[in-house]
Design a protein around this motif. Sequence first.
Motif, PDB file in Angstrom:
ATOM      1  N   PRO A  30      70.219  22.671  48.732  1.00 41.35           N
ATOM      2  CA  PRO A  30      71.083  21.770  47.974  1.00 41.35           C
ATOM      3  C   PRO A  30      71.181  22.106  46.494  1.00 41.35           C
ATOM      4  O   PRO A  30      71.995  21.525  45.786  1.00 41.35           O
ATOM      5  N   TRP A  31      70.369  23.052  46.014  1.00 41.62           N
ATOM      6  CA  TRP A  31      70.242  23.251  44.573  1.00 41.62           C
ATOM      7  C   TRP A  31      71.451  23.968  43.988  1.00 41.62           C
ATOM      8  O   TRP A  31      71.921  24.969  44.529  1.00 41.62           O
ATOM      9  N   ARG A  32      71.899  23.475  42.863  1.00 42.12           N
ATOM     10  CA  ARG A  32      73.065  24.043  42.188  1.00 42.12           C
ATOM     11  C   ARG A  32      72.777  24.460  40.748  1.00 42.12           C
ATOM     12  O   ARG A  32      73.600  25.130  40.127  1.00 42.12           O
ATOM     13  N   ARG A  33      71.615  24.028  40.227  1.00 46.97           N
ATOM     14  CA  ARG A  33      71.267  24.371  38.843  1.00 46.97           C
ATOM     15  C   ARG A  33      69.789  24.788  38.806  1.00 46.97           C
ATOM     16  O   ARG A  33      68.893  23.941  38.800  1.00 46.97           O
ATOM     17  N   PHE A  34      69.590  26.090  38.807  1.00 47.05           N
ATOM     18  CA  PHE A  34      68.258  26.684  38.876  1.00 47.05           C
ATOM     19  C   PHE A  34      67.844  27.117  37.473  1.00 47.05           C
ATOM     20  O   PHE A  34      68.595  27.816  36.781  1.00 47.05           O
ATOM     21  N   ALA A  35      66.666  26.695  37.041  1.00 49.12           N
ATOM     22  CA  ALA A  35      66.165  27.060  35.721  1.00 49.12           C
ATOM     23  C   ALA A  35      64.729  27.554  35.807  1.00 49.12           C
ATOM     24  O   ALA A  35      63.963  27.124  36.674  1.00 49.12           O
ATOM     25  N   TYR A  52      63.078  50.038  45.018  1.00 50.72           N
ATOM     26  CA  TYR A  52      63.278  48.602  44.817  1.00 50.72           C
ATOM     27  C   TYR A  52      64.266  48.374  43.674  1.00 50.72           C
ATOM     28  O   TYR A  52      64.215  49.064  42.652  1.00 50.72           O
ATOM     29  N   ALA A  53      65.137  47.404  43.855  1.00 51.37           N
ATOM     30  CA  ALA A  53      66.092  47.066  42.799  1.00 51.37           C
ATOM     31  C   ALA A  53      65.346  46.613  41.551  1.00 51.37           C
ATOM     32  O   ALA A  53      64.291  45.982  41.636  1.00 51.37           O
ATOM     33  N   ALA A  54      65.892  46.936  40.397  1.00 56.86           N
ATOM     34  CA  ALA A  54      65.258  46.604  39.117  1.00 56.86           C
ATOM     35  C   ALA A  54      65.570  45.160  38.742  1.00 56.86           C
ATOM     36  O   ALA A  54      66.304  44.872  37.791  1.00 56.86           O
ATOM     37  N   LEU A  55      65.009  44.246  39.518  1.00 52.86           N
ATOM     38  CA  LEU A  55      65.227  42.814  39.309  1.00 52.86           C
ATOM     39  C   LEU A  55      63.898  42.077  39.373  1.00 52.86           C
ATOM     40  O   LEU A  55      63.033  42.413  40.194  1.00 52.86           O
ATOM     41  N   GLY A  56      63.749  41.075  38.522  1.00 50.83           N
ATOM     42  CA  GLY A  56      62.585  40.211  38.589  1.00 50.83           C
ATOM     43  C   GLY A  56      62.723  39.221  39.725  1.00 50.83           C
ATOM     44  O   GLY A  56      63.798  39.038  40.299  1.00 50.83           O
ATOM     45  N   TRP A  57      61.632  38.541  40.036  1.00 44.87           N
ATOM     46  CA  TRP A  57      61.626  37.633  41.187  1.00 44.87           C
ATOM     47  C   TRP A  57      62.645  36.515  41.030  1.00 44.87           C
ATOM     48  O   TRP A  57      63.326  36.141  41.993  1.00 44.87           O
ATOM     49  N   ALA A  58      62.766  35.947  39.821  1.00 41.64           N
ATOM     50  CA  ALA A  58      63.665  34.806  39.630  1.00 41.64           C
ATOM     51  C   ALA A  58      65.124  35.223  39.769  1.00 41.64           C
ATOM     52  O   ALA A  58      65.941  34.486  40.351  1.00 41.64           O
ATOM     53  N   ASP A  59      65.481  36.392  39.229  1.00 41.41           N
ATOM     54  CA  ASP A  59      66.843  36.890  39.389  1.00 41.41           C
ATOM     55  C   ASP A  59      67.155  37.104  40.868  1.00 41.41           C
ATOM     56  O   ASP A  59      68.274  36.846  41.328  1.00 41.41           O
ATOM     57  N   ARG A  60      66.169  37.570  41.593  1.00 40.67           N
ATOM     58  CA  ARG A  60      66.356  37.772  43.032  1.00 40.67           C
ATOM     59  C   ARG A  60      66.589  36.449  43.760  1.00 40.67           C
ATOM     60  O   ARG A  60      67.468  36.346  44.625  1.00 40.67           O
ATOM     61  N   ASP A  71      78.562  28.617  43.426  1.00 45.24           N
ATOM     62  CA  ASP A  71      78.721  27.951  42.132  1.00 45.24           C
ATOM     63  C   ASP A  71      77.391  27.726  41.423  1.00 45.24           C
ATOM     64  O   ASP A  71      77.334  27.019  40.407  1.00 45.24           O
ATOM     65  N   LEU A  72      76.315  28.334  41.918  1.00 45.67           N
ATOM     66  CA  LEU A  72      75.002  28.131  41.315  1.00 45.67           C
ATOM     67  C   LEU A  72      75.009  28.493  39.834  1.00 45.67           C
ATOM     68  O   LEU A  72      75.486  29.556  39.437  1.00 45.67           O
ATOM     69  N   ALA A  73      74.454  27.607  39.019  1.00 47.61           N
ATOM     70  CA  ALA A  73      74.199  27.891  37.606  1.00 47.61           C
ATOM     71  C   ALA A  73      72.738  28.300  37.472  1.00 47.61           C
ATOM     72  O   ALA A  73      71.866  27.706  38.111  1.00 47.61           O
ATOM     73  N   TYR A  74      72.473  29.289  36.641  1.00 48.44           N
ATOM     74  CA  TYR A  74      71.119  29.850  36.535  1.00 48.44           C
ATOM     75  C   TYR A  74      70.772  30.079  35.077  1.00 48.44           C
ATOM     76  O   TYR A  74      71.526  30.705  34.333  1.00 48.44           O
ATOM     77  N   LEU A  75      69.605  29.561  34.678  1.00 47.05           N
ATOM     78  CA  LEU A  75      69.116  29.722  33.314  1.00 47.05           C
ATOM     79  C   LEU A  75      67.667  30.176  33.370  1.00 47.05           C
ATOM     80  O   LEU A  75      66.827  29.506  33.964  1.00 47.05           O
ATOM     81  N   GLU A  93      62.962  21.126  25.680  1.00 48.91           N
ATOM     82  CA  GLU A  93      64.170  20.399  25.269  1.00 48.91           C
ATOM     83  C   GLU A  93      65.433  21.086  25.784  1.00 48.91           C
ATOM     84  O   GLU A  93      66.355  20.432  26.285  1.00 48.91           O
ATOM     85  N   ARG A  94      65.438  22.406  25.683  1.00 52.03           N
ATOM     86  CA  ARG A  94      66.616  23.143  26.137  1.00 52.03           C
ATOM     87  C   ARG A  94      66.828  22.996  27.634  1.00 52.03           C
ATOM     88  O   ARG A  94      67.957  22.780  28.100  1.00 52.03           O
ATOM     89  N   VAL A  95      65.752  23.090  28.410  1.00 58.65           N
ATOM     90  CA  VAL A  95      65.920  23.008  29.856  1.00 58.65           C
ATOM     91  C   VAL A  95      66.249  21.576  30.280  1.00 58.65           C
ATOM     92  O   VAL A  95      66.966  21.362  31.269  1.00 58.65           O
ATOM     93  N   THR A  96      65.756  20.591  29.543  1.00 56.76           N
ATOM     94  CA  THR A  96      66.106  19.199  29.845  1.00 56.76           C
ATOM     95  C   THR A  96      67.603  18.977  29.644  1.00 56.76           C
ATOM     96  O   THR A  96      68.268  18.327  30.460  1.00 56.76           O
ATOM     97  N   GLU A  97      68.135  19.526  28.564  1.00 55.40           N
ATOM     98  CA  GLU A  97      69.572  19.416  28.314  1.00 55.40           C
ATOM     99  C   GLU A  97      70.388  20.136  29.390  1.00 55.40           C
ATOM    100  O   GLU A  97      71.487  19.711  29.737  1.00 55.40           O
ATOM    101  N   TYR A  98      69.830  21.201  29.917  1.00 56.72           N
ATOM    102  CA  TYR A  98      70.505  21.972  30.967  1.00 56.72           C
ATOM    103  C   TYR A  98      70.651  21.152  32.249  1.00 56.72           C
ATOM    104  O   TYR A  98      71.640  21.278  32.973  1.00 56.72           O
ATOM    105  N   GLY A  99      69.668  20.310  32.535  1.00 61.36           N
ATOM    106  CA  GLY A  99      69.734  19.448  33.710  1.00 61.36           C
ATOM    107  C   GLY A  99      69.567  20.166  35.028  1.00 61.36           C
ATOM    108  O   GLY A  99      70.438  20.088  35.903  1.00 61.36           O
ATOM    109  N   PRO A 100      68.447  20.853  35.246  1.00 59.02           N
ATOM    110  CA  PRO A 100      68.257  21.587  36.502  1.00 59.02           C
ATOM    111  C   PRO A 100      67.963  20.664  37.676  1.00 59.02           C
ATOM    112  O   PRO A 100      67.482  19.545  37.497  1.00 59.02           O
TER     113      PRO A 100
END
Length: 243
Positions: A30-35, A52-60, A71-75, A93-100
């Motif tokens: 159900p998640w649409r805003r991942f931070a 292996y692709a040059a990506l970190g775990w979170a980007d993956r 439509d996932l938003a990612y920060l 504060e920044r992530v709270t404003e983002y609303g994950p």
Amino acid sequence: MTAVAISFSEESDPFCLSSVSAARLLVDAPWRRFAVIGDSLSAGTGDPAPGYAALGWADRVADVLRRVRPDLAYLNIGEVGATTARTLATQVERVTEYGPDLLHVPCGANDLFRPEPDFAKIEQALWRLYEAAAGTGAQLTSFTLGSAFVVPRFADWTDRVLRLNALTRRLAAEHDAVLVDMWDHPVNSRPDLLSADRIHFSTSGQAVMATEMVKALAATLDGGRRRPERDEQMNPAELRPPV
């Protein structure tokens, strides 16, 4: 006994899921805003690994979620060297404003890089961080540190990590966080797991961490009943490629 290096790629690694398999596990996500907040572990810092692709775990994980939620938003504002105190001061504060609705919280690894860590203060700071993160209403996630992560200049390093991992497990349980416990994961025994700094997992380890996070998130969706299927049993047309 001397460890023997065994070469894998993402396709052959027994601890990795293909993108199709991973997306199938999260098809009902159900998640649409991942931070992601925290330190270099959160940021996915690590050297490239052949195959292996040059990506970190979170980007993956974000890429997997985009296959089922285009439509996932990612920060990701993880910062190399960030302590728990710095994360509280500069990122909350920044992530709270983002609303994950899905939020990764660090385990405080950089708090250990002191002559004598004050575990009372570490616990207090991590509790404040978890409380602030839980206040967003998001599903929280975290990792414990793996046993391959060793800092030889601190003779009591293993004890430090064990104490921090125990604290992470307790805070995660108290806040209903999805916890991926990497302490005794078999990947820790791979001699080529770590980057040149001997601290961060290379991208091969990042791929394994991403798979473990996907499986842990899937378990929250159906009580752990879902299992990865063989790729040839899946219809990739049902899943959308990441944007």
